[in-house]
Design a protein around this motif. Sequence first.
Motif, PDB file in Angstrom:
ATOM      1  N   ASP A 239      33.511 -27.766 -25.070  1.00 32.16           N
ATOM      2  CA  ASP A 239      33.057 -27.831 -23.668  1.00 32.16           C
ATOM      3  C   ASP A 239      31.788 -28.669 -23.536  1.00 32.16           C
ATOM      4  O   ASP A 239      31.619 -29.420 -22.565  1.00 32.16           O
ATOM      5  CB  ASP A 239      32.819 -26.430 -23.121  1.00 32.16           C
ATOM      6  CG  ASP A 239      34.117 -25.699 -22.815  1.00 32.16           C
ATOM      7  OD1 ASP A 239      35.156 -26.370 -22.721  1.00 32.16           O
ATOM      8  OD2 ASP A 239      34.090 -24.458 -22.698  1.00 32.16           O
ATOM      9  N   GLN A 243      31.252 -32.117 -21.401  1.00 32.63           N
ATOM     10  CA  GLN A 243      30.200 -32.233 -20.383  1.00 32.63           C
ATOM     11  C   GLN A 243      29.344 -33.466 -20.606  1.00 32.63           C
ATOM     12  O   GLN A 243      29.078 -34.239 -19.671  1.00 32.63           O
ATOM     13  CB  GLN A 243      29.325 -30.981 -20.381  1.00 32.63           C
ATOM     14  CG  GLN A 243      28.201 -31.054 -19.351  1.00 32.63           C
ATOM     15  CD  GLN A 243      27.427 -29.759 -19.226  1.00 32.63           C
ATOM     16  OE1 GLN A 243      27.972 -28.693 -19.410  1.00 32.63           O
ATOM     17  NE2 GLN A 243      26.147 -29.862 -18.921  1.00 32.63           N
ATOM     18  N   THR A 286      41.421 -30.892 -23.440  1.00 24.76           N
ATOM     19  CA  THR A 286      40.989 -31.339 -22.115  1.00 24.76           C
ATOM     20  C   THR A 286      42.188 -31.327 -21.168  1.00 24.76           C
ATOM     21  O   THR A 286      43.189 -31.988 -21.416  1.00 24.76           O
ATOM     22  CB  THR A 286      40.399 -32.754 -22.174  1.00 24.76           C
ATOM     23  OG1 THR A 286      39.293 -32.754 -23.073  1.00 24.76           O
ATOM     24  CG2 THR A 286      39.926 -33.197 -20.803  1.00 24.76           C
TER      25      THR A 286
END
Length: 549
Positions: A239, A243, A286
Amino acid sequence: MAVFVRILPAVALLAATATSLRAQGTPAPAAQPAPPVCEASSPGGSVGARANLSLQLATKDQAAMKTNPASAASAAKNLQTAVKTLEGPAKGEELNRDYMLGSVLAMWLNQPDVGYSPKRSAVGFTTNPDATIDLVSTIDSLFKIVEASKPGCSYYTAYWRGGQQGYLTMVNNAIAALNADKLDSATYFATLANKLYPGSPYGAMVLGNIANKKNNNDEAVKYWQAAATSAAADTVYRDVQRQVLGNIASVYMSTARDPKTPKAAQAEAAKKATEAYNQLLAVPGTSGSVASGARQNLQQALLITGDTSSVTKSYSDMLTNPTAYDYQALLTSAVAAVRANRNADAAKLFENVLVVNPYNRDALFNLAVTYLNIGQQEKVPPLVTRLVAVDPGNPENYLLAARAYVDIVKTRKGPAVAATNDTTMTWFNRSQKLPVEVTFSEFSPGEKQVEIAGTVLDRRDKAAQAEQGGTTSSGSAAARAAAAKKAAAAAASLPPKAVTLKFEALDKSGTVLGSQSVTTDPLQPGKSAPFRVKIDAANAVAYRYTLGD
């Protein structure tokens, strides 16, 4: 549709879980082959053995601190003993001593009220006792000596660098300060964390976010790239990797979209954005809105560079294999095909959206527009019928069918001409006489609830004008003006009226998952009001509504 260009400076605090406190950056033992050999991690000689015993006792004491704070004093004594044991010469065992001393000093970071620069005597040193010691720099220097001599030892030093409560507290202090806009404090803690454990992405990520808040995007990108590199080494950081890659791409996309940016610089920025978005999409796992947003912006970046062939390549599999993708990915790719002037591809992609989400209003509307653009008018009216069943409050929907029949009538002969003209006017009048207009600004489906927001416009004034014939092109200008004046007078006499919308959240089969009504404040003709409705419905993919009194 969402655009994935928002930089995320606010970061969630890390929890002290088994995952976050294990040797971060080190693969989980159960899922990996045997760890590398590190002779330096084995206590050497009597000095190493005694220090290791003190370290183990301190570890036990620190584990008890949550329920028994008094055990912190016992842990401190054991750590002081270990430091004193390791302070002297270590002929032939220098690497073992450096590894052990780095480990003991890392444990000091877990102790309450010690700080990062205590006096040397406070942690157990007898030489130069009144001087201070920079714990983080000393730990880093000791472990760098070990890691440079024995690279396999990095597997083990990672535990002492990043697998301790002291590191976690350091990172959380940086994150909390960042989220509170205390940038000096955030920089202090993030710099410490980044030095202590550069194998973790958190320190670099926070430093990048700080630079971004200071509008120093070159510095931000540098740190985010470092964070992305660190994050790629461990699946636990997926994650974070997404980001920071998204943030990097967003910076470049902002430059590429800025009309003040010179053309050549726009193209170069867009090229860098495509690289970052491609990396983001390649991160395992993803999917969903993250993947759709990244793909949408990747396609926009490719269009800025003029690389329409790569745009086509980005959605080529979706043309024939739509069920392998979610509807958001198909929808954003269809929009990209339109922008690349690939209308035939766009039509197929919008059709494929409806394969996986038959009630999606955006796909229904845009497919009808695309059919008009490619001369397939006969397909438009049935599509509009489906569209107004889910979105009856948009006048433009009805006009799509009217426009289609304007062209369809050219293919008719005999009595069919008059019938087709009548149909054209029927759709046109449904648009003009619609008493309200509903537009949407948000559709946010979640695991338990869906939120829908938009605006309702009272258009009874326009509907009255249509009833009087003031919106048609027939008749003299004076007659139309008189009709418009009469309609305006009639509208002015209308009392305020609230509008009620009843929403139903749907799954892909059209099954109603939940419903909710919302009523606006009373509206005068020509005035509008926002609305927002929340429906308890799990994983809805579409919605429809009806207009109430």
